[in-house]
Design an enzyme around this catalytic site. Structure first.
Site, PDB file in Angstrom:
ATOM      1  N   ASP A   1       1.014  -0.654  -0.166  1.00  0.00           N
ATOM      2  CA  ASP A   1      -0.337   0.004   0.203  1.00  0.00           C
ATOM      3  C   ASP A   1       0.839   1.075   0.171  1.00  0.00           C
ATOM      4  OD1 ASP A   1      -2.069   1.927   0.134  1.00  0.00           O
ATOM      5  OD2 ASP A   1      -2.668   0.615   2.117  1.00  0.00           O
TER       6      ASP A   1
ATOM      7  N   TRP B   1      -3.663  -8.622  -4.617  1.00  0.00           N
ATOM      8  CA  TRP B   1      -4.524  -8.038  -4.680  1.00  0.00           C
ATOM      9  C   TRP B   1      -6.097  -7.932  -3.276  1.00  0.00           C
ATOM     10  CZ3 TRP B   1      -8.081  -7.860  -9.608  1.00  0.00           C
ATOM     11  CH2 TRP B   1      -9.583  -7.156  -9.411  1.00  0.00           C
ATOM     12  N   ASP B   2      -5.676  -6.607  -2.079  1.00  0.00           N
ATOM     13  CA  ASP B   2      -6.339  -7.131  -1.046  1.00  0.00           C
ATOM     14  C   ASP B   2      -8.465  -7.169  -1.052  1.00  0.00           C
ATOM     15  OD1 ASP B   2      -6.653  -7.101   1.844  1.00  0.00           O
ATOM     16  OD2 ASP B   2      -4.917  -6.211   1.729  1.00  0.00           O
ATOM     17  N   MET B   3      -8.654  -6.890   0.196  1.00  0.00           N
ATOM     18  CA  MET B   3     -10.552  -6.020   0.223  1.00  0.00           C
ATOM     19  C   MET B   3     -10.609  -6.102   1.263  1.00  0.00           C
ATOM     20  SD  MET B   3     -13.353  -7.123   0.157  1.00  0.00           S
ATOM     21  CE  MET B   3     -15.145  -6.881  -0.884  1.00  0.00           C
TER      22      MET B   3
ATOM     23  N   ASP C   1      -3.228 -11.760   8.868  1.00  0.00           N
ATOM     24  CA  ASP C   1      -2.743 -10.839   8.964  1.00  0.00           C
ATOM     25  C   ASP C   1      -1.662 -11.293  10.591  1.00  0.00           C
ATOM     26  OD1 ASP C   1      -2.401  -9.095   6.619  1.00  0.00           O
ATOM     27  OD2 ASP C   1      -4.798  -7.996   7.659  1.00  0.00           O
TER      28      ASP C   1
HETATM   29  C1  GLA Z   1      -4.288  -4.948   4.858  1.00  0.00           C
HETATM   30  C2  GLA Z   1      -3.256  -6.590   4.024  1.00  0.00           C
HETATM   31  C3  GLA Z   1      -1.989  -6.148   5.083  1.00  0.00           C
HETATM   32  C4  GLA Z   1      -1.627  -4.816   3.916  1.00  0.00           C
HETATM   33  C5  GLA Z   1      -2.548  -3.091   4.298  1.00  0.00           C
HETATM   34  C6  GLA Z   1      -2.440  -2.674   3.732  1.00  0.00           C
HETATM   35  O1  GLA Z   1      -4.424  -5.248   6.157  1.00  0.00           O
HETATM   36  O2  GLA Z   1      -3.616  -7.392   5.045  1.00  0.00           O
HETATM   37  O3  GLA Z   1      -1.189  -6.946   4.561  1.00  0.00           O
HETATM   38  O4  GLA Z   1      -1.400  -5.006   2.858  1.00  0.00           O
HETATM   39  O5  GLA Z   1      -3.907  -4.247   4.283  1.00  0.00           O
HETATM   40  O6  GLA Z   1      -3.545  -1.293   3.763  1.00  0.00           O
END
Ligand code: GLA
Length: 694
Positions: free
Chosen positions: A339, A449-451, A519
């Site tokens: 990010d 690709w996150d959410m 996480d």
């Molecule tokens: C989530 C993901 C992290 C990181 C943050 C970035 O929390 O799980 O690994 O990529 O977003 O904002």
């Protein structure tokens, strides 16, 4: 595939699944279990008796795909309302298409007795994986809309009269993948997601046994749903000792207006049977996923470094280059910027939606950083979160209506962000165009690709159909955006992340090769998390980073060993690591490169579960049984402690093997039956190579 007067039998290497038309013409379940020698071994489809006026035959018949109709009160797969207000579906068998080919199967065509509504049940056998795949297509052949209120993928029947135990996975953000085992009692057990994604809380997977199975033995009936949105699993034990497991898109707040001429296809559910315990059930799913689901299931994953925990949002060319140099020197092969790289992104309160490099941080674009990473001999990866928008973004200022919302309600922000309505084709097109440009203009090899939030106020102003179609159209839109990008950039490896393991399922794994498991990277917690994840998914999908979150009380080597049991990554702040730590890391990364093909592609054996044991072990054995690797971990056990022996699995009993650290050469049978003992102190771990020598 057997077809005879009793109906159809799908056979796999060692299992069979049989169904047919009973004398009353209903499509009923006949058998699911071990494969038998003769076609006539499988029971005939019978009419069910009634039992007083309260339990007629309709209620007792084990239908393959029961629709709500007549005096039946079991949990059905299908619930529809016709335009005249009639709210049931009476399905009559019309025909069957037997399909040869590599995955033989049959399509069963049913039609409503009165209304122009057709249901096709699709069955496919995946012979070498002992898996049966099922889904349904629902078609409106009339000129009035039909409302679908429940449209599940399959009902899976367990042998009648048994007493069963359900295993499932539950958890929450930072604490996913706990195994729960519970006796199924009369009534309904419901597991589901209402969060618009698969969720951290439950996973669409089940394993049912007779209460006496373990890793190595016992009958297991298991299954999954390949869907990345709201889903539901119900396990029902009826009053007449019949146990069924249903899987499908969640019917909670669901409706779908099936227009004239349209067909609605459910996602697929896969299920299998084994007599060799939970370990064998997992290995069936692992092999199937690697061989047939993942886009690049047989490409070794590179060791990656992700700079998130080191630099959070403060990314620019100098900060990333410094980390990249250290990472390359350790043997890292893929450098991922997380990010913080895109327009206006300095904290989590702005920027999502504006997917171009931040002009202040990257005045010359990403090119100079990518070149530096490539010069250092590494590939380059990037983080994105396409489904999200910050209200403080150019995208939101231009299109506030694109966020999911109810017009009269406050839009609940979580992490300062809202969810884009990916059901809308204009939103899909925006994402395809802007991300295609990003991928076309930059040499990007990997995308995370996150959410990072779940849904609220699930409205869709101006929806053409029923606004409740959002739940499904969102996921279909996600698949379209991701699928289009994948097709245009086929070399890219994608990772599915949703605040950790919030979106891992066989639907998303058709697009993503790996998943961020949690996480939570604290190494001892991670052991249990990885054990739970492995119930369903193979080790090459399981991305595992070494971070600083359990330093310094857990040694670096232990943290590495935990992550080396999956697809290894590093996420610690390398500038804070000592030279000695970086040298140790380089040694461990080199070791991982020697064992990773066995870990990523081999058969996995959970020798002692980290979910229950402070002394745990897992091993991997190559498909040709020539090589293996054993991992063992001790967390805290009060001393004096004698660690119990580990009994290896998966070796050729007749062949001779050595295990690193032991002088003797013994048969596979001996390593498996007499076992071996390792000595470990608290928070010590070991990795031992296993080699066939004769
Ligand atoms: C989530 C993901 C992290 C990181 C943050 C970035 O929390 O799980 O690994 O990529 O977003 O904002």
């Amino acid at each position: 595939m057997i077809t005879n007067s009793h109906g159809w039998v799908l056979e796999t290497r060692s299992t069979a699944y049989a169904f047919g038309l009973n004398p009353s013409g209903r499509l009923v379940h006949r058998y699911w279990g071990a494969r038998m020698p003769l076609a006539d071994d499988y029971p005939a489809p019978l009419d069910s008796p009634g039992w007083a006026s309260f339990n007629g035959p309709a209620h007792l018949t084990p239908e393959e795909y029961p629709a709500y109709a007549g005096p039946s009160y079991i949990d059905p797969c299908l619930k529809v309302t016709f335009s005249d207000g009639v709210r049931d579906a009476v399905l009559i068998f019309k025909s069957a298409d037997v399909l040869p080919g590599p995955n033989p199967g049959v399509d069963i065509h049913l039609e409503d007795a009165v209304y122009p509504f057709a249901v096709t049940l699709h069955y496919r056998a995946h012979e070498e994986y002992d898996l049966i795949e099922r889904w349904a297509s629902l078609s409106n052949h009339g000129d009035q809309p039909i409302t679908l209120e429940r449209a599940w993928s399959a009902q899976w029947h367990l042998p009648l009269g048994g007493s069963y135990r359900l295993s499932h996975l539950a958890g929450r953000w930072l604490d996913e993948w706990h195994i729960h085992r519970e006796v199924l009692a009369p009534g309904l057990k419901v597991l589901e997601s209402r969060r618009i994604t698969t969720s951290h809380h439950h996973n669409p997977w089940f394993a049912v046994d007779r209460g006496n199975a373990d890793e190595d033995q016992g009958e297991i009936w298991f299954g999954v749903l390949g869907w990345s949105g709201n889903w539901k699993l119900t396990a029902e034990v009826t009053d007449f000792a019949s146990t069924r497991v249903n899987l499908g898109i969640n019917d909670w707040d669901f409706a779908w207006r099936l227009q004239p001429g349209e067909t609605f296809a459910t996602p697929a559910s896969l299920a299998g049977y084994t007599q060799s315990g939970f370990g064998a059930a997992s290995r069936c799913l692992h092999d199937f996923t690697r061989d047939t689901v993942l886009p690049h299931g047989h490409i070794l994953h590179k060791v990656l470094y992700n700079s998130w925990e080191a630099t959070t949002f403060n990314v620019d060319v100098p900060s990333q280059s410094r980390l990249a140099e250290l990472a390359a020197a350790m043997g890292i092969e893929l450098f991922v910027v997380d990010d913080g790289w895109f327009e206006g992104r300095n904290l989590d309160d702005a920027g999502l939606g504006d997917w171009w490099p931040d002009r202040a941080k990257f005045p010359d674009g990403l090119g100079p950083l990518i070149n530096r990473v490539n010069q250092l001999g590494m590939e380059f990866g990037l983080w994105i979160e396409p489904e999200m928008v910050n209200p403080d973004s150019d995208l939101y200022r231009a299109h506030p209506d694109w966020a999911i919302h109810f017009p009269t309600r406050q839009r609940t922000e979580m992490r300062n962000q809202l969810i884009l309505n990916l059901g809308r084709s204009d939103v899909q097109d925006y994402l395809i165009d802007i991300l295609d440009k990003l991928l076309s203009e930059n040499a990007i090899d990997f995308i995370k690709w996150d959410m990072n939030r779940n849904v609220s106020e699930p409205g869709w102003e101006g929806a053409e159909g029923d606004p409740r179609e959002l739940w499904v159209r969102f996921v279909q839109g996600l698949y379209r955006v991701w699928g289009t990008l994948r097709a245009r950039h086929p070399h890219v490896i994608w990772q599915s992340c949703s605040g950790g393991g919030g979106r891992v399922d066989l639907g998303i794994l058709r697009l993503a090769d790996q998943a961020w498991v949690s996480d939570n990277t604290e190494a001892t917690a991670r052991l249990g998390i990885q054990d739970g994840f492995s119930q369903v998914f193979p080790a090459n999908v399981m991305e595992a980073w070494v971070t600083d979150s359990s330093a310094p009380h857990i040694p670096l080597e232990f943290r590495f060993h935990v992550s080396m049991a999956g697809s290894l990554g590093v996420g610690g702040h390398l500038l804070h690591w000592s030279e000695a730590d970086r040298a140790d890391a380089a040694r461990l990364i080199a070791l991982y490169k020697q064992i990773r093909s066995v870990v990523q592609f081999g058969d996995q054996y959970r020798l002692r579960s980290a979910q229950h044991e402070p002394f745990s072990a897992v091993s991997y054995v190559s498909k040709d049984r020539r090589e293996g690797v054993l991992f063992a971990f001790r967390t805290h056990i009060p001393d004096p402690a004698i660690l119990p022996p580990l009994y290896l699995r998966g070796l050729d009993p007749q062949a001779l093997y050595t295990v690193e650290g032991f002088d003797d050469t013994r048969s596979g049978a001996s390593w498996m039956n007499a076992g071996l003992t390792v000595q470990l102190r608290d928070f010590q771990s070991t990795v031992r190579k296993i080699k066939r020598v004769g």
